[in-house]
Design a protein around this motif. Structure first.
Motif, PDB file in Angstrom:
ATOM      1  N   ALA A 112       5.702  -4.132   5.349  1.00 18.75           N
ATOM      2  CA  ALA A 112       5.550  -5.311   6.208  1.00 18.75           C
ATOM      3  C   ALA A 112       4.535  -6.278   5.615  1.00 18.75           C
ATOM      4  O   ALA A 112       4.772  -7.494   5.570  1.00 18.75           O
ATOM      5  N   GLU A 154       5.723   1.862   6.035  1.00 22.28           N
ATOM      6  CA  GLU A 154       6.270   0.713   6.775  1.00 22.28           C
ATOM      7  C   GLU A 154       5.242  -0.413   6.852  1.00 22.28           C
ATOM      8  O   GLU A 154       5.595  -1.584   6.731  1.00 22.28           O
ATOM      9  N   ARG A 155       3.972  -0.067   7.050  1.00 21.92           N
ATOM     10  CA  ARG A 155       2.923  -1.098   7.087  1.00 21.92           C
ATOM     11  C   ARG A 155       2.777  -1.778   5.724  1.00 21.92           C
ATOM     12  O   ARG A 155       2.617  -3.000   5.650  1.00 21.92           O
TER      13      ARG A 155
END
Length: 68
Positions: free
Chosen positions: A37, A33-34
């Motif tokens: 993002a 997810e990082r």
């Protein structure tokens, strides 16, 4: 005023997909997810035009509302 490019525009889509999946390989869900993002923010910065970014966001959000 630019518009979002919706026609295929990858020089090598298979290579990008391979690099993307490799970046996520053996990562935790939180790490993935990082990565996503950061990738979104880097590409948004590259695009830079608010109207284009909002158009892309609108299309992406509408697509996610479709039943699967």
């Amino acid at each position: 005023m630019s518009r979002l490019e919706l026609s295929p525009n990858f020089s090598d889509p298979d290579a990008f997909y391979a690099a993307l999946t490799e970046a996520h390989r053996e990562r935790s869900e939180a790490d993935s997810e990082r990565i996503n993002a950061r990738l979104i923010l880097l590409l948004a910065n590259h695009i830079g035009e608010q109207q284009v970014l909002e158009e892309a966001l609108s299309i992406a959000a509408a697509d996610s509302e479709q039943p699967r």
